[in-house]
Design an enzyme around this catalytic site. Structure first.
Site, PDB file in Angstrom:
ATOM      1  N   PHE A 181       0.811  -1.219   0.000  1.00  0.00           N
ATOM      2  CA  PHE A 181       0.000   0.000   0.000  1.00  0.00           C
ATOM      3  C   PHE A 181       0.840   1.263   0.000  1.00  0.00           C
ATOM      4  O   PHE A 181       0.384   2.321  -0.438  1.00  0.00           O
ATOM      5  CB  PHE A 181      -0.973  -0.009   1.188  1.00  0.00           C
ATOM      6  CG  PHE A 181      -0.441   0.491   2.496  1.00  0.00           C
ATOM      7  CD1 PHE A 181      -0.610   1.808   2.879  1.00  0.00           C
ATOM      8  CD2 PHE A 181       0.205  -0.368   3.382  1.00  0.00           C
ATOM      9  CE1 PHE A 181      -0.146   2.277   4.093  1.00  0.00           C
ATOM     10  CE2 PHE A 181       0.669   0.089   4.591  1.00  0.00           C
ATOM     11  CZ  PHE A 181       0.501   1.415   4.962  1.00  0.00           C
ATOM     12  N   LYS A 182       2.076   1.169   0.460  1.00  0.00           N
ATOM     13  CA  LYS A 182       2.919   2.369   0.507  1.00  0.00           C
ATOM     14  C   LYS A 182       3.159   2.958  -0.886  1.00  0.00           C
ATOM     15  O   LYS A 182       3.415   4.157  -1.030  1.00  0.00           O
ATOM     16  CB  LYS A 182       4.259   2.040   1.170  1.00  0.00           C
ATOM     17  CG  LYS A 182       4.157   1.434   2.571  1.00  0.00           C
ATOM     18  CD  LYS A 182       3.571   2.406   3.565  1.00  0.00           C
ATOM     19  CE  LYS A 182       3.416   1.786   4.943  1.00  0.00           C
ATOM     20  NZ  LYS A 182       4.667   1.536   5.638  1.00  0.00           N
ATOM     21  N   ASP A 183       3.069   2.115  -1.921  1.00  0.00           N
ATOM     22  CA  ASP A 183       3.266   2.625  -3.283  1.00  0.00           C
ATOM     23  C   ASP A 183       2.260   3.715  -3.643  1.00  0.00           C
ATOM     24  O   ASP A 183       2.569   4.619  -4.406  1.00  0.00           O
ATOM     25  CB  ASP A 183       3.122   1.490  -4.306  1.00  0.00           C
ATOM     26  CG  ASP A 183       4.273   0.508  -4.286  1.00  0.00           C
ATOM     27  OD1 ASP A 183       5.418   0.937  -4.106  1.00  0.00           O
ATOM     28  OD2 ASP A 183       4.022  -0.700  -4.450  1.00  0.00           O
ATOM     29  N   THR A 186       7.658   0.634   3.558  1.00  0.00           N
ATOM     30  CA  THR A 186       7.943   2.027   3.199  1.00  0.00           C
ATOM     31  C   THR A 186       9.268   2.142   2.459  1.00  0.00           C
ATOM     32  O   THR A 186       9.379   2.865   1.462  1.00  0.00           O
ATOM     33  CB  THR A 186       7.964   2.923   4.448  1.00  0.00           C
ATOM     34  OG1 THR A 186       6.648   3.034   4.969  1.00  0.00           O
ATOM     35  CG2 THR A 186       8.477   4.318   4.120  1.00  0.00           C
TER      36      THR A 186
END
Length: 471
Positions: free
Chosen positions: A111-113, A144
């Protein structure tokens, strides 16, 4: 739109200044001086927007005309051009009451993308506009670091150093960071845990002389842009789900260790998104669960789990929520954070806890339960969860109610945590992008848990980077 510090000792700043400051100069966290409120009519107008279009609509409330619309559009287009699903963050129905928001379709399968691809473009844009080298410094519990490196690698005018806890991330997470052999990337593997890495990062950003001399910039969720970019997918998911659930209350279940992803949802709610409950899913490092249940914010013993990205005992973004919990009183926040620094804990009173309970639920998932949920959903729904997503599903099951629909976040692709998947006696086919990492050489420097040692590594890296730029 101006931005202020949760501790009240920074003059209001513009958007770009806030991006570059990262951690506020007074040690607090930057937040909007006023949160814009989106009307119900506007939400209806947004229902059929693409992810990129929705991103622009939300960001335009915050950028203060400091970035021309066409430039912002170009950054957003580049940021999401590498995602494997055209919806960017597709919403998948599992049952009539449960949806999964897949946040893992970016280049590093996490999800950090979603935020960091944009932040890489934004930092590159600012560097070119200001003619200044940017040195990004961050700590990671696994995802991250890889996403940040992928977001900025090869970009002119940017150097990045990431600290990760040595042998306390999954093998794929480690490889995604350490197989990068670019001149503008430095990986430091710290003999400690994530909280040690995060503490050193905050100390370095708190040293204003060092921060200014080396043009340090933050990519962790201490940077408000990370929070804002994540807010977009709350709106996107809600607007997809509400189309077929007009009369239901909609909850979100969010795996979280550092409170950043949860605070993004809290920001969306304050902006007018009619969210019913924000359910915080933690693992056995359950400081957030204990706070929600008891009002005591106090780190416990650090535990290594099957969901290592949440192996965190000090949640940086908690301070942002604390600011709103105490009525936007910066003096109270400063007093609380001083107490936490001196005594190692904060205790919230009964009246404030009524507000906490109205806004959040929380559930800490044990290792065994995490694996049970993975096995159950694979068997019953043919859907494979990564261990962090499994924690979110377990929290949903604990707090699901009548006439409530839940969107649970899939924060990573299960291929990133094959160690846990194999414990469930499940064999998965790894994506080609991950398979190729297994045979690549690694580039990392293992260092002691020492601020002084890390400063030496940074100064040597910045010196080499300067030579590269000048020559």
């Amino acid at each position: 739109m101006k931005y202020i510090s949760t501790r009240g000792n920074v003059e209001p700043r513009g958007f770009i200044e806030t991006v570059l400051m990262g951690l506020a100069d007074d040690g607090g966290l930057m937040i909007p001086a006023e949160i814009p409120v989106i009307s119900p009519a506007t939400l209806v107008e947004w229902e059929n927007l693409s992810y990129q279009e929705l991103f622009l609509e939300i960001f335009l409330y915050y950028v203060n005309d400091e970035i021309p619309l066409e430039d912002l559009k170009e950054m957003v287009a580049k940021s999401y051009s590498t995602f494997r699903d055209p919806a960017i963050t597709p919403v998948k129905p599992i049952t009539d009451k449960l949806y999964v928001l897949e946040l893992f379709h970016g280049p590093t399968f996490a999800f950090k993308d979603v935020a960091l691809q944009f932040m890489g473009e934004l930092y590159s844009y600012i560097s070119k506009k200001q003619g200044e080298i940017i040195h990004i410094l961050g700590a990671t519990s696994g995802d991250t670091g890889a996403a940040a490196i992928q977001g900025v690698r090869g970009k002119e005018g940017i150097r990045i150093c990431v600290l990760h806890p040595h042998q306390k991330v999954s093998k794929v997470q480690e490889l995604q960071m350490t197989t990068v052999n670019d001149a503008n990337v430095l990986n430091l593997s710290v003999k400690g845990n994530f909280d040690d890495c995060q503490r050193i990062i905050k100390e370095l950003f708190g040293d204003l002389g060092f921060k200014g001399e080396h043009h340090l910039r933050a990519i962790n969720s201490i940077n408000f842009v990370r929070i804002l970019a994540q807010t977009v997918y709350y709106f996107y998911a809600y607007l997809q789900v509400v189309k077929t659930n007009k009369d239901a209350s909609i909850n979100f279940s969010i795996p979280s260790g550092n409170f950043g992803n949860v605070f993004s949802g809290y920001l969306a709610k304050r902006m007018g998104l009619p969210v019913n409950k924000l359910i915080i899913a933690t693992n056995e490092n359950n400081i957030l669960e204990r706070f929600i249940q008891t009002g005591e914010y106090k780190p416990g013993d650090f535990l290594s789990t099957y969901s290592p990205s949440m192996d965190i005992q000090i949640a940086s973004n908690f301070e942002r929520y604390l600011y709103y919990l105490v009525g936007e009183d910066a003096e109270k926040v400063s007093a609380y954070m001083k107490k936490f620094q001196d005594e190692g804990q904060i205790v919230i009173g009964a009246e404030a806890m009524q507000q906490v309970h109205a806004e959040f639920a929380a559930y800490g998932v044990k290792n065994a339960e995490c694996l049970q949920v993975i096995s159950k959903y694979k068997a019953n729904h043919e859907y494979l969860l990564d261990p962090h997503t499994a924690c979110g599903i377990a929290a949903y099951e604990t707090y699901s109610g009548d006439n409530e629909v839940c969107v649970s976040f899939a924060t990573a692709h299960p291929a990133k945590f094959d160690e846990a998947i194999k414990l469930c006696n499940i064999e998965q086919v790894l994506p080609a992008e991950i398979q190729q990492l297994l045979v690549m050489p690694q580039y990392q420097t293992i260092v002691d848990n020492s601020k002084e040692e890390i400063v030496k590594q940074l100064e040597a890296f910045y010196s080499r980077a300067t030579d590269v730029v000048e020559n």
